[in-house]
Write a protein that holds these residues in place. Sequence first.
Motif, short mmCIF file in Angstrom:
data_model
loop_
_atom_site.label_atom_id
_atom_site.label_comp_id
_atom_site.label_asym_id
_atom_site.label_seq_id
_atom_site.Cartn_x
_atom_site.Cartn_y
_atom_site.Cartn_z
N LEU A 82 -49.15 -35.30 -52.64
CA LEU A 82 -49.13 -36.66 -52.09
C LEU A 82 -50.39 -36.93 -51.27
O LEU A 82 -50.97 -38.01 -51.36
CB LEU A 82 -47.88 -36.86 -51.22
N LEU A 108 -45.51 -41.49 -39.03
CA LEU A 108 -45.55 -41.91 -40.43
C LEU A 108 -44.18 -42.42 -40.87
O LEU A 108 -44.08 -43.46 -41.54
CB LEU A 108 -46.00 -40.74 -41.30
N MET A 136 -51.93 -46.31 -47.89
CA MET A 136 -50.53 -45.89 -47.81
C MET A 136 -49.62 -47.10 -47.64
O MET A 136 -48.56 -47.16 -48.25
CB MET A 136 -50.33 -44.96 -46.61
N ARG A 155 -46.47 -48.28 -50.36
CA ARG A 155 -45.45 -47.72 -49.49
C ARG A 155 -44.43 -46.88 -50.26
O ARG A 155 -44.19 -45.72 -49.93
CB ARG A 155 -44.72 -48.85 -48.76
N LEU A 165 -44.59 -45.64 -53.24
CA LEU A 165 -45.18 -44.58 -54.07
C LEU A 165 -45.74 -43.44 -53.24
O LEU A 165 -45.69 -42.28 -53.63
CB LEU A 165 -46.30 -45.20 -54.91
N ILE A 166 -46.32 -43.75 -52.08
CA ILE A 166 -46.97 -42.71 -51.29
C ILE A 166 -46.38 -42.57 -49.90
O ILE A 166 -45.98 -41.48 -49.49
CB ILE A 166 -48.49 -42.99 -51.18
N MET A 167 -46.29 -43.68 -49.14
CA MET A 167 -46.02 -43.55 -47.72
C MET A 167 -44.63 -42.99 -47.44
O MET A 167 -44.48 -42.05 -46.65
CB MET A 167 -46.18 -44.90 -47.04
N THR A 168 -43.63 -43.55 -48.05
CA THR A 168 -42.26 -43.09 -47.78
C THR A 168 -42.06 -41.64 -48.22
O THR A 168 -41.59 -40.82 -47.43
CB THR A 168 -41.24 -44.04 -48.42
N PRO A 169 -42.44 -41.28 -49.48
CA PRO A 169 -42.29 -39.87 -49.85
C PRO A 169 -43.11 -38.93 -48.96
O PRO A 169 -42.64 -37.84 -48.61
CB PRO A 169 -42.80 -39.81 -51.30
N LEU A 170 -44.32 -39.38 -48.57
CA LEU A 170 -45.16 -38.53 -47.73
C LEU A 170 -44.51 -38.31 -46.37
O LEU A 170 -44.50 -37.19 -45.85
CB LEU A 170 -46.54 -39.19 -47.57
N ALA A 171 -43.95 -39.38 -45.80
CA ALA A 171 -43.27 -39.27 -44.51
C ALA A 171 -42.09 -38.29 -44.60
O ALA A 171 -41.90 -37.44 -43.73
CB ALA A 171 -42.79 -40.64 -44.04
N VAL A 186 -41.54 -35.78 -46.85
CA VAL A 186 -41.88 -34.38 -47.11
C VAL A 186 -42.61 -33.80 -45.90
O VAL A 186 -42.46 -32.62 -45.57
CB VAL A 186 -42.68 -34.23 -48.42
#
Lengths: 199, 199
Positions: free
Chosen positions: A14, A48, B33, B37, B39-45, B47
């Motif tokens: 990611l 985040l 991000m 949101r 695609l990247i931000m929510t999953p990144l937050a 994990v």
Amino acid sequence: MGNATQDIENLIELMAKLPGLGPRSARRAVLHMIKKRALIMTPLADVLSEVAVTARECLNCGNVGTSDICDICEADKRATGELCVVEDVADLWAMERAGGFKGRYHVLGGTLSALDAVGPDDLQIPKLRDRVAAEGITEVILALNATVDGQTTAHYIADELEGSGVTVTTLAQGVPIGGELDYLDDGTISAALKARKSF
Amino acid sequence: MGNATQDIENLIELMAKLPGLGPRSARRAVLHMIKKRALIMTPLADVLSEVAVTARECLNCGNVGTSDICDICEADKRATGELCVVEDVADLWAMERAGGFKGRYHVLGGTLSALDAVGPDDLQIPKLRDRVAAEGITEVILALNATVDGQTTAHYIADELEGSGVTVTTLAQGVPIGGELDYLDDGTISAALKARKSF
């Protein structure tokens, strides 16, 4: 990624999707975060998660913030009648960092582009027209990038606003502060020469 | 950062602390991000919050994973009697990506350095001696960086292990795959010449 367990591999994947980071720098960043867990990783995870829920675009100008109407649009003292048109939020933030502008903004969300088939209705240009009428705007400042697409868009907007009674201005072009002539491109030098001022 | 609300500013500040990112690229990353949101931000937050809690160093080898003993140390079939010594976790991952090594690892956590006052006890060198004795190691492969500090550390470890009965080897030095002689430094070329093999 070898044996990093699945979560860590997902995290690296990611991170590698962010602009400016590739697989290698994402791995470095993740290892750095894990080493500095209390200082970076935990606070970053917290903020985040928070921002992933709260971030939104201002319904008025398109700025990114955490409320439906952003702080700039909310601020009464910024209702100066000046509206600064920018391509995207990064440009808005750059204008704010530079300081000096006391009015409000309008984020287009890109530039017109024949090649990418971006027309006026794909951008916030109709909305701009509405705001100019509704908010008592007297001056529209076009702060678009000095690229071909940026300048095409500037011309289009200037044409659109003709007859609406607002003054349309654009950022001055010339030698940047600290710029050395020998390192500047020819276009900038001739633009600066054409726009020369009495000393 | 202008009017980005406090959370977003905090996020940018934390991101800017990661290696390879500065204030400008952190802003770009955060805006990206927010745009992506789902695609990247929510999953990144998600994990990141997970990893911030679960990440730990393997008590045996120093690899980073999500359990007290990492997958490599746990794997029975990797108990080959070969132990590969690396400076840090990034190097371990690089070895794993390259494949070909079927034994276990030992992460030193840096190199000896007179300048930075790093001595053997600041690294996992005592632990290495213990593991060599305890795990029935027959070969220690020194996969340290080809820098002055890396090679100093390699010599120190080789001296330390003398008399313990293990074979100490090191990665071959020579022309990298795809390397063009004209672009290689003189040291690499003469090392490759000295270590030449019959064709």
